[in-house]
Scaffold this motif. Structure first.
Motif, short mmCIF file in Angstrom:
data_model
loop_
_atom_site.label_atom_id
_atom_site.label_comp_id
_atom_site.label_asym_id
_atom_site.label_seq_id
_atom_site.Cartn_x
_atom_site.Cartn_y
_atom_site.Cartn_z
N GLU A 109 -37.30 7.18 36.73
CA GLU A 109 -36.08 7.47 37.50
C GLU A 109 -36.44 7.88 38.93
OE1 GLU A 109 -32.15 10.40 37.29
OE2 GLU A 109 -33.50 10.23 35.58
N GLU A 120 -42.01 10.69 26.14
CA GLU A 120 -40.88 9.79 26.40
C GLU A 120 -40.02 10.33 27.54
OE1 GLU A 120 -42.47 7.29 24.10
OE2 GLU A 120 -40.55 6.81 25.04
N ARG A 121 -39.81 11.64 27.55
CA ARG A 121 -39.00 12.23 28.62
C ARG A 121 -39.73 12.18 29.96
NH1 ARG A 121 -36.34 17.44 25.38
NH2 ARG A 121 -35.22 16.17 23.83
N ALA A 143 -39.46 8.64 31.33
CA ALA A 143 -38.12 8.41 31.86
C ALA A 143 -37.93 9.09 33.21
CB ALA A 143 -37.07 8.91 30.85
#
Length: 302
Positions: free
Chosen positions: A79, A71-72, A75
């Motif tokens: 970004e 998930e990180r 992200a």
């Protein structure tokens, strides 16, 4: 604070394996050998000091740490992509022409919803859509007539980069007043007495269906053949029969007349991807639409 130093390629490799649950499929997506992909994952795990994936000879699954890191990682990649596109926006001053080639079954419902959001955000960018069959879409991208395309073929083409965005199953399209409409699922054998309609033999979708049925020893009896999915759905709406169509050929929301019923035994599916000419960079405007379609594909499969 200690600085963790790893390459973006290692992060992309991990996300690809996690999303496909397969080193082989991820290696194909990234155009890498499986040993090279494994080395990237092993290097990332060594840097982090934690195992991210549990591997067997046939299965790949995320560890608890891997699930959190996935998930990180997503992200962080989103970004970074957004930041890069923001610079591209400034350079292009949010203007230009984007030509996207797209198979009709995707162009009917999926593409318009993305274009609605895209044109609202970027009103100065003009979009041209080439909505043709799979082979025409592939040729349009290779020849440069289209900036990129949405297709379910191209993974074997050395001239094309294929980025999978969505895997969809074929469903049975029927009118809501059809006897099968209330079924939770239906098999191919149960269609023996139905007026089954299909696209013609020149269609890539027809080839997928015939190949899947041949493996299972089954054969479809087609009452009506047409050239395009949209025509096929019109025939179904008119009450002329039922049809096996890709899931995205039907609207994501409730339709006034039609319903899609899961179709199995065998289950027929296809993987949609964004295709672009290998080695040719997209324009800033095309990159914006490419990124939005990729995000929409992720949302549709989640």
């Amino acid at each position: 604070m200690a600085r963790i130093n790893f390459d973006l390629q290692e992060l992309q490799a991990f996300v690809a394996v996690a999303e496909r649950s397969s080193f082989r499929a991820a290696a194909e997506d990234l155009h890498l050998s499986q040993p090279a992909l494994s080395r990237r994952i092993e290097k990332l795990e060594a840097i982090l000091g934690a195992r991210l994936l549990d591997r067997t000879t046939r299965h790949v699954s995320l560890t608890n740490v891997g699930r959190v890191f996935l998930e990180r990682s997503r992200a962080a990649l989103d970004e970074l992509e957004g930041a890069m596109l923001g610079v591209s926006d400034l350079a292009a001053q949010l203007s230009g022409l984007v030509t996207v080639a797209c198979v009709p079954s995707v162009a009917y419902y999926f593409l318009p919803s993305v274009l609605r959001d895209f044109t609202a955000k970027h009103p100065r960018i003009r979009v041209r859509v080439i909505d043709e069959g799979a082979n025409t879409v592939l040729n349009a991208v290779i020849s440069g007539r289209a900036d990129f395309g949405v297709n379910f073929i191209g993974t074997q083409e050395t001239e094309v980069d294929f980025k999978a965005i969505f895997k969809e199953s074929f469903v049975l399209a029927a009118r809501k007043d059809h006897p099968l409409a209330r079924r939770k699922s239906v098999t191919w054998e149960e269609l023996a007495g139905e007026r089954l309609m299909t696209v013609d033999k020149g269609s890539g979708n027809r080839l997928l269906i015939e190949a899947a049925l041949a493996k299972s020893g089954k054969r479809s009896q087609n009452a009506i053949e047409v050239s395009h999915i949209l025509t096929l759905l019109g025939m179904v709406e008119a009450g002329l029969g039922v049809a096996a169509v890709p899931q995205l050929a039907l609207p994501l929301t409730t339709h006034a007349t039609l319903v899609g019923i899961p179709l199995g035994q065998p289950r027929v599916s296809r993987t949609l991807g964004l295709i672009s000419k290998h080695g040719r960079a997209l324009s800033p405007a095309a990159n914006l639409l490419y990124a939005m379609l990729r995000s929409a594909g992720r949302a549709a499969r989640s």
